[in-house]
Design a protein around this motif. Structure first.
Motif, PDB file in Angstrom:
ATOM      1  N   ILE A   1       0.860  -1.193   0.000  1.00 42.35           N
ATOM      2  CA  ILE A   1       0.000   0.000   0.000  1.00 42.35           C
ATOM      3  C   ILE A   1       0.891   1.237   0.000  1.00 42.35           C
ATOM      4  N   ALA A   2       0.837   1.988  -1.078  1.00 41.61           N
ATOM      5  CA  ALA A   2       1.696   3.160  -1.264  1.00 41.61           C
ATOM      6  C   ALA A   2       0.880   4.451  -1.107  1.00 41.61           C
ATOM      7  N   PRO A   3       1.559   5.601  -0.999  1.00 46.52           N
ATOM      8  CA  PRO A   3       0.847   6.854  -0.756  1.00 46.52           C
ATOM      9  C   PRO A   3       0.371   7.551  -2.028  1.00 46.52           C
ATOM     10  N   ASN A   4       0.283   6.826  -3.139  1.00 56.55           N
ATOM     11  CA  ASN A   4      -0.051   7.435  -4.421  1.00 56.55           C
ATOM     12  C   ASN A   4      -1.562   7.419  -4.671  1.00 56.55           C
ATOM     13  N   THR A   5      -1.953   7.924  -5.837  1.00 55.91           N
ATOM     14  CA  THR A   5      -3.336   7.862  -6.278  1.00 55.91           C
ATOM     15  C   THR A   5      -3.520   6.619  -7.152  1.00 55.91           C
ATOM     16  N   HIS A   6      -4.714   6.438  -7.672  1.00 51.67           N
ATOM     17  CA  HIS A   6      -5.070   5.249  -8.445  1.00 51.67           C
ATOM     18  C   HIS A   6      -4.076   4.992  -9.583  1.00 51.67           C
ATOM     19  N   CYS A   7      -3.559   3.761  -9.629  1.00 50.14           N
ATOM     20  CA  CYS A   7      -2.646   3.332 -10.708  1.00 50.14           C
ATOM     21  C   CYS A   7      -1.428   4.251 -10.816  1.00 50.14           C
ATOM     22  N   GLY A   8      -0.969   4.798  -9.691  1.00 48.30           N
ATOM     23  CA  GLY A   8       0.141   5.753  -9.721  1.00 48.30           C
ATOM     24  C   GLY A   8       1.458   5.187  -9.244  1.00 48.30           C
ATOM     25  N   TYR A   9       1.629   3.864  -9.286  1.00 48.04           N
ATOM     26  CA  TYR A   9       2.849   3.271  -8.753  1.00 48.04           C
ATOM     27  C   TYR A   9       4.089   3.669  -9.547  1.00 48.04           C
TER      28      TYR A   9
ATOM     29  N   ALA B   1       9.272   7.633  -1.450  1.00 51.70           N
ATOM     30  CA  ALA B   1       8.370   6.484  -1.395  1.00 51.70           C
ATOM     31  C   ALA B   1       8.713   5.436  -2.443  1.00 51.70           C
ATOM     32  N   ARG B   2       9.952   5.426  -2.902  1.00 52.22           N
ATOM     33  CA  ARG B   2      10.337   4.473  -3.942  1.00 52.22           C
ATOM     34  C   ARG B   2      10.120   3.028  -3.487  1.00 52.22           C
ATOM     35  N   PHE B   3       9.663   2.203  -4.443  1.00 52.93           N
ATOM     36  CA  PHE B   3       9.412   0.788  -4.178  1.00 52.93           C
ATOM     37  C   PHE B   3       9.643   0.019  -5.473  1.00 52.93           C
ATOM     38  N   ASP B   4      10.307  -1.117  -5.385  1.00 54.02           N
ATOM     39  CA  ASP B   4      10.617  -1.907  -6.575  1.00 54.02           C
ATOM     40  C   ASP B   4       9.376  -2.680  -7.018  1.00 54.02           C
ATOM     41  N   VAL B   5       8.483  -1.978  -7.670  1.00 60.20           N
ATOM     42  CA  VAL B   5       7.216  -2.571  -8.090  1.00 60.20           C
ATOM     43  C   VAL B   5       7.454  -3.689  -9.102  1.00 60.20           C
ATOM     44  N   ASP B   6       8.190  -3.377 -10.168  1.00 58.56           N
ATOM     45  CA  ASP B   6       8.420  -4.374 -11.216  1.00 58.56           C
ATOM     46  C   ASP B   6       9.152  -5.592 -10.674  1.00 58.56           C
ATOM     47  N   GLY B   7      10.146  -5.363  -9.828  1.00 62.71           N
ATOM     48  CA  GLY B   7      10.890  -6.480  -9.260  1.00 62.71           C
ATOM     49  C   GLY B   7      10.009  -7.402  -8.454  1.00 62.71           C
ATOM     50  N   ASN B   8       9.086  -6.825  -7.669  1.00 61.88           N
ATOM     51  CA  ASN B   8       8.174  -7.643  -6.874  1.00 61.88           C
ATOM     52  C   ASN B   8       7.200  -8.425  -7.754  1.00 61.88           C
ATOM     53  N   ILE B   9       6.726  -7.790  -8.805  1.00 64.36           N
ATOM     54  CA  ILE B   9       5.773  -8.472  -9.687  1.00 64.36           C
ATOM     55  C   ILE B   9       6.451  -9.635 -10.416  1.00 64.36           C
ATOM     56  N   PHE B  10       7.661  -9.401 -10.956  1.00 58.63           N
ATOM     57  CA  PHE B  10       8.366 -10.481 -11.653  1.00 58.63           C
ATOM     58  C   PHE B  10       8.712 -11.625 -10.686  1.00 58.63           C
TER      59      PHE B  10
ATOM     60  N   SER C   1       8.617   8.119  -6.259  1.00 55.81           N
ATOM     61  CA  SER C   1       9.951   8.642  -6.546  1.00 55.81           C
ATOM     62  C   SER C   1      10.646   9.072  -5.261  1.00 55.81           C
ATOM     63  N   GLN C   2      11.831   9.616  -5.432  1.00 54.57           N
ATOM     64  CA  GLN C   2      12.595  10.104  -4.291  1.00 54.57           C
ATOM     65  C   GLN C   2      11.882  11.268  -3.619  1.00 54.57           C
ATOM     66  N   ARG C   3      11.062  11.972  -4.390  1.00 56.92           N
ATOM     67  CA  ARG C   3      10.227  13.056  -3.833  1.00 56.92           C
ATOM     68  C   ARG C   3       8.815  12.854  -4.376  1.00 56.92           C
ATOM     69  N   THR C   4       8.019  12.104  -3.620  1.00 52.85           N
ATOM     70  CA  THR C   4       6.670  11.761  -4.054  1.00 52.85           C
ATOM     71  C   THR C   4       5.692  12.808  -3.547  1.00 52.85           C
ATOM     72  N   VAL C   5       5.140  13.586  -4.459  1.00 50.58           N
ATOM     73  CA  VAL C   5       4.148  14.611  -4.126  1.00 50.58           C
ATOM     74  C   VAL C   5       2.778  14.085  -4.548  1.00 50.58           C
ATOM     75  N   VAL C   6       1.862  14.003  -3.594  1.00 51.75           N
ATOM     76  CA  VAL C   6       0.525  13.497  -3.855  1.00 51.75           C
ATOM     77  C   VAL C   6      -0.461  14.631  -3.613  1.00 51.75           C
ATOM     78  N   GLY C   7      -1.092  15.101  -4.662  1.00 51.65           N
ATOM     79  CA  GLY C   7      -1.869  16.325  -4.545  1.00 51.65           C
ATOM     80  C   GLY C   7      -0.908  17.482  -4.400  1.00 51.65           C
ATOM     81  N   GLU C   8      -0.878  18.083  -3.206  1.00 45.02           N
ATOM     82  CA  GLU C   8       0.056  19.182  -2.938  1.00 45.02           C
ATOM     83  C   GLU C   8       1.000  18.861  -1.781  1.00 45.02           C
TER      84      GLU C   8
END
Length: 372
Positions: A79-87, A104-113, A91-98
């Motif tokens: 569970i990440a701090p992004n919006t829908h489908c925003g994985y 909040a970097r996370f190895d999404v592709d690595g986990n899926i593979f 990034s190193q500086r994750t801005v959500v809204g304002e």
């Protein structure tokens, strides 16, 4: 809009006319929780997505249903701090809204593979069993955490009561959020006009063509309205982690046969910026169950329990916890026209004088899952 464009009556008209308990929902491919669960799953959810609460509830259900022991034992969620489908935007500086929510970097592709290698190639070392079942981003503290379950086992409810002297209307009202239960206190009242609804500003949403921009945005413009009740705690002496399902219990009454009650959880920074954390809403006619709609009687006090707000937020030292209550959150949620009739057909709205009670046995409160 579809009708105006020449679309013949079809799927939309059938869906919008269905009540929540309509048996027709049993057909058409929707999942129901008596069907069992037979697939190992790696879930990716987002704190600012409209579906975060139901998705986490379904994750818990898939783990507990036990119709397939191997499947139930192999449910994992991120569970990440992004919006829908925003994985892809973590990034190193994750801005959500304002709001800047840090690295909040996370190895999404690595986990899926790795997950596919485990289940499609039988490579058990690729996704080891020691992987935490829950990996979640604690907003505010801006760090990744892990747990064996959701909510985390260490979370326990902390009840905060909605209190006031009867004038909690707007930012400049006397609403307070306190651990001490109220004695005899006057109720808070506001007028809900469906033709002048409280506007949606951020929060969890998706897929509406940009009508609502999801994310963390300052709520002070909304809270300045007189039809918004605002309850705020004192500044915190130390950070508080809230991770899990936030439950609200409201004691309410109305002059209308039916109306909505909307609840918002807000993190107030020392400079006054009021970041939305999550929101929920409930239609009063369904207070006895979605299969038992019933009109309200003017002045009678009812108990409303909206769907929980799912989140993980650290309210920092010097921050304040805020709860806002009103009767609309538009256009994220369709307005209740307060008639008690079929919402999709009504054209003539009714103004409702709504009341939130917080006195003695009629106390209203929220319960925060605090990780000690």
């Amino acid at each position: 809009m579809l009708t105006g464009l020449g679309e013949p009556p079809a799927t939309f008209e059938r869906f919008i006319a269905r009540t929540p308990a309509d048996p027709a929902w049993r057909s058409g491919g929707l999942y129901h929780d008596d069907m069992g669960w037979g697939v190992p799953a790696l879930w990716f959810n987002s704190w600012y997505d409209v579906s975060i609460g139901p998705n986490l509830e379904l994750f818990n259900h898939a783990r507990s249903v036990r119709s397939d022991a191997e499947a139930s034992a192999n449910q994992y969620v991120v569970i990440a701090p992004n919006t829908h489908c925003g994985y892809a935007r973590l990034s190193q500086r994750t801005v959500v809204g304002e709001r800047d929510l840090g690295d909040a970097r996370f190895d999404v592709d690595g986990n899926i593979f790795a997950w596919f290698a485990r289940w499609l190639k039988d490579d058990r070392a690729a996704f080891p069993e020691t992987t935490p079942h829950v990996r979640y981003y604690l907003m505010g503290a801006n760090q990744w955490k892990s747990a064996a379950q959701w909510p985390p086992r260490a979370a326990s409810p902390m009840r905060l009561y909605l209190r006031s002297g009867g004038a909690a209307n707007s930012l400049w009202g006397d609403g307070r959020l306190q651990a001490t239960a109220p004695g005899t206190e006057p109720a808070d009242r506001y007028r809900y006009d469906p033709m002048n609804p409280v506007p949606t500003v951020g929060g969890g949403d998706c897929c509406n063509g940009g009508i609502v921009i999801p994310g963390a945005f300052d709520q002070r413009g909304v809270a300045a309205r007189n039809d918004v009740l605002v309850y705020t705690s004192d500044p915190l002496d130390a950070p508080i982690e809230v991770s899990g399902f936030v439950n609200a219990v409201l004691k309410v009454s109305s002059s209308a046969r039916d109306t909505d009650f909307a609840v918002k959880l807000v993190d107030v920074a020392p400079d006054g910026t009021a970041w939305i954390i999550g929101d929920t809403i409930f239609r009063a006619r369904y207070r006895n169950g979605f299969d038992k709609p019933a009109p309200m009687k003017p002045g009678e006090v009812y108990t409303i329990t909206p769907s929980p707000i799912a989140t993980s937020i650290s309210f920092g030292k010097g921050h304040r916890i805020r709860v806002e209550v009103t009767s609309s959150n538009f256009p994220k949620f369709a307005r209740n026209l307060n008639t008690g009739g079929a919402i999709e057909k009504e054209k003539d709205p009714v103004i409702a004088d709504n009341t939130v009670h917080h006195s003695g046995a009629a106390a209203s409160y929220i319960e925060l899952p605090v990780v000690r």
